[in-house]
Design an enzyme around this catalytic site. Structure first.
Site, PDB file in Angstrom:
ATOM      1  N   PHE A  32       0.816  -1.219   0.000  1.00  0.00           N
ATOM      2  CA  PHE A  32       0.000   0.000   0.000  1.00  0.00           C
ATOM      3  C   PHE A  32       0.848   1.267   0.000  1.00  0.00           C
ATOM      4  O   PHE A  32       0.722   2.120  -0.887  1.00  0.00           O
ATOM      5  CB  PHE A  32      -0.935  -0.065   1.212  1.00  0.00           C
ATOM      6  CG  PHE A  32      -1.551   1.231   1.636  1.00  0.00           C
ATOM      7  CD1 PHE A  32      -2.229   2.027   0.727  1.00  0.00           C
ATOM      8  CD2 PHE A  32      -1.473   1.645   2.965  1.00  0.00           C
ATOM      9  CE1 PHE A  32      -2.816   3.215   1.132  1.00  0.00           C
ATOM     10  CE2 PHE A  32      -2.056   2.829   3.377  1.00  0.00           C
ATOM     11  CZ  PHE A  32      -2.730   3.620   2.460  1.00  0.00           C
ATOM     12  N   ILE A  33       1.737   1.405   0.957  1.00  0.00           N
ATOM     13  CA  ILE A  33       2.552   2.619   1.043  1.00  0.00           C
ATOM     14  C   ILE A  33       3.539   2.680  -0.110  1.00  0.00           C
ATOM     15  O   ILE A  33       3.747   3.730  -0.720  1.00  0.00           O
ATOM     16  CB  ILE A  33       3.273   2.689   2.403  1.00  0.00           C
ATOM     17  CG1 ILE A  33       2.246   2.823   3.534  1.00  0.00           C
ATOM     18  CG2 ILE A  33       4.262   3.860   2.437  1.00  0.00           C
ATOM     19  CD1 ILE A  33       2.845   2.748   4.931  1.00  0.00           C
ATOM     20  N   ASP A  35      10.436  -7.227  -3.383  1.00  0.00           N
ATOM     21  CA  ASP A  35       9.186  -7.632  -2.742  1.00  0.00           C
ATOM     22  C   ASP A  35       9.022  -9.136  -2.923  1.00  0.00           C
ATOM     23  O   ASP A  35       9.285  -9.663  -4.009  1.00  0.00           O
ATOM     24  CB  ASP A  35       8.004  -6.889  -3.366  1.00  0.00           C
ATOM     25  CG  ASP A  35       6.786  -6.855  -2.455  1.00  0.00           C
ATOM     26  OD1 ASP A  35       6.270  -7.946  -2.114  1.00  0.00           O
ATOM     27  OD2 ASP A  35       6.331  -5.757  -2.099  1.00  0.00           O
ATOM     28  N   GLY A  83       1.358  -7.532  -1.450  1.00  0.00           N
ATOM     29  CA  GLY A  83       1.089  -6.935  -2.756  1.00  0.00           C
ATOM     30  C   GLY A  83       1.474  -7.888  -3.872  1.00  0.00           C
ATOM     31  O   GLY A  83       2.211  -8.855  -3.672  1.00  0.00           O
ATOM     32  N   TYR A 135       5.214  -6.975  17.825  1.00  0.00           N
ATOM     33  CA  TYR A 135       5.413  -6.049  16.701  1.00  0.00           C
ATOM     34  C   TYR A 135       6.105  -4.771  17.169  1.00  0.00           C
ATOM     35  O   TYR A 135       7.060  -4.297  16.544  1.00  0.00           O
ATOM     36  CB  TYR A 135       4.066  -5.733  16.060  1.00  0.00           C
ATOM     37  CG  TYR A 135       4.123  -4.677  14.986  1.00  0.00           C
ATOM     38  CD1 TYR A 135       4.801  -4.915  13.797  1.00  0.00           C
ATOM     39  CD2 TYR A 135       3.485  -3.448  15.151  1.00  0.00           C
ATOM     40  CE1 TYR A 135       4.856  -3.948  12.799  1.00  0.00           C
ATOM     41  CE2 TYR A 135       3.525  -2.484  14.165  1.00  0.00           C
ATOM     42  CZ  TYR A 135       4.211  -2.736  12.990  1.00  0.00           C
ATOM     43  OH  TYR A 135       4.261  -1.775  12.016  1.00  0.00           O
ATOM     44  N   ILE A 144     -15.847  -4.204  15.881  1.00  0.00           N
ATOM     45  CA  ILE A 144     -14.968  -3.422  16.738  1.00  0.00           C
ATOM     46  C   ILE A 144     -14.506  -4.306  17.886  1.00  0.00           C
ATOM     47  O   ILE A 144     -15.324  -4.932  18.573  1.00  0.00           O
ATOM     48  CB  ILE A 144     -15.685  -2.172  17.281  1.00  0.00           C
ATOM     49  CG1 ILE A 144     -15.959  -1.183  16.137  1.00  0.00           C
ATOM     50  CG2 ILE A 144     -14.849  -1.506  18.372  1.00  0.00           C
ATOM     51  CD1 ILE A 144     -16.688   0.073  16.576  1.00  0.00           C
ATOM     52  N   GLY A 175      -2.487  -7.227  23.035  1.00  0.00           N
ATOM     53  CA  GLY A 175      -1.403  -6.416  22.480  1.00  0.00           C
ATOM     54  C   GLY A 175      -1.817  -5.034  22.025  1.00  0.00           C
ATOM     55  O   GLY A 175      -0.964  -4.194  21.735  1.00  0.00           O
TER      56      GLY A 175
END
Length: 335
Positions: free
Chosen positions: A13-14, A34, A39, A161, A218, A292
């Site tokens: 994405f970025i 990559d 992606g 992470y 949520i 987390g």
């Protein structure tokens, strides 16, 4: 003169948004590494024409044109990292195991990918004398603390992470101070925007579920807060980090400095979707909080404004509207 960029994880994405921006300017050669785990080549085709290079080749000749080259390979391949960085001017290290949940599920994989993968490209940058190394970090190293998060807070990561990204920041600092590699660590807040169909963060997930006629989910009661930054603002920060001479060895919070609860985000998305179709039924389901996740998260961006000359420009509602429009126009290709 052609500037040579190496972008790890460039099909994500970025990465694709960064590539699109670089291609809108003159004089940039782009090499992408990559492993296509997130992606794809098809995703990359949506923003660029490119050539694919076989990573088994003995070397990768440096080009002096403005083409885009994709190398399908893994950042854990240390010899490949050395070959790919030869002749490069800037490394933007985006490739990572991203997100809290995947790191909780498999902390060892998260560590190996995010720590060793980063070390491989820092070492390659050192040996090949690459001018600038921009590292994509996160607010996760700060952990559970009283916001706003700023760069001088003692880190207390909650998730694996956050720990792996903190390690990456530590190696960036060490490579700058010991070896003189011009590293810049950018702590991204929650990024959203066009081209995020494969992203599993909350904005993209909510929009995809609404378009698929599913309820939004949520975790927890929705009072947890995040700092949501639009992709165009983030890309401007990346470009500033690549160019600003004073940024070497520094870490920056890249965010909007605005706190938004997940419930407020959901309500905003519902309101925008109702403008398109007032009869659309959108429900919210609540489930157990995720292990987390931190309760509150937003950032102080004073340092980025001062040293990078950067500040966010896109308000949340405008960014959400642009993102929804993009998803609606690309829905047949996106799900």
């Amino acid at each position: 003169m052609v500037r040579k960029w190496l972008i790890t994880g460039g099909c994500g994405f970025i990465g694709r948004n960064l590539i699109s921006r670089l291609l809108s300017e003159q004089g940039n050669y782009i090499r992408i590494i990559d492993n296509l785990s997130v992606g794809s080549e098809k995703d990359l085709q949506s923003v660029a024409e490119f050539i694919t290079t076989n990573c088994t080749l003995a070397d990768f000749p440096v080009r002096n044109d403005t083409s885009v080259e994709l190398v399908v390979g893994d950042i854990l391949d240390e010899p490949l990292a050395f070959k790919l960085t030869e002749g490069m001017d800037i490394i933007v290290h985006l490739a990572a195991n991203t997100g809290v949940a995947p790191s909780v599920k498999n902390p060892r994989f998260d560590c190996v990918t995010n720590v060793i993968g980063t070390l491989n490209y820092l070492e390659a940058a050192r040996l090949n004398k690459v001018n600038r190394f921009v590292f994509a970090s996160s607010g996760a190293p700060a952990g559970e603390c009283e916001p706003p998060i700023h760069e001088e807070l003692p880190p207390h990561p909650v998730s694996p992470y956050g720990a792996s990204k903190l390690a990456g920041e530590g190696y960036c600092s060490a490579y700058f101070r010991t070896f003189g590699v011009e590293t810049v660590a950018l702590r991204f807040s929650n990024v959203y925007g066009p081209l995020s169909t494969m992203k599993d963060s909350v904005v993209a997930k909510f929009i995809k579920r609404i378009l698929d006629g599913k309820d939004m989910e949520i975790y927890g009661d929705g009072s947890q807060t995040r700092d949501f930054i639009y992709i165009d603002d983030l890309i401007r920060a990346l470009l500033s980090a690549a160019d600003e001479s004073r940024a070497g060895g520094e870490t920056f919070q890249i965010a909007t400095a605005k706190e938004t609860s997940v419930s407020e985000l959901a309500d905003s998305l519902i309101a925008i979707f109702k403008e398109y179709d007032a009869t659309r039924s959108i429900e919210i389901n609540y489930s157990e909080p995720r292990v987390g996740d931190v309760k509150r998260n937003f950032s102080d961006t004073t340092k980025a404004r001062t040293l990078l000359g950067w500040s966010p420009a896109v308000p949340l509602e405008d960014g959400l509207r642009r993102t929804i429009n993009w998803f609606m126009e690309n829905a047949p290709k996106a799900s």
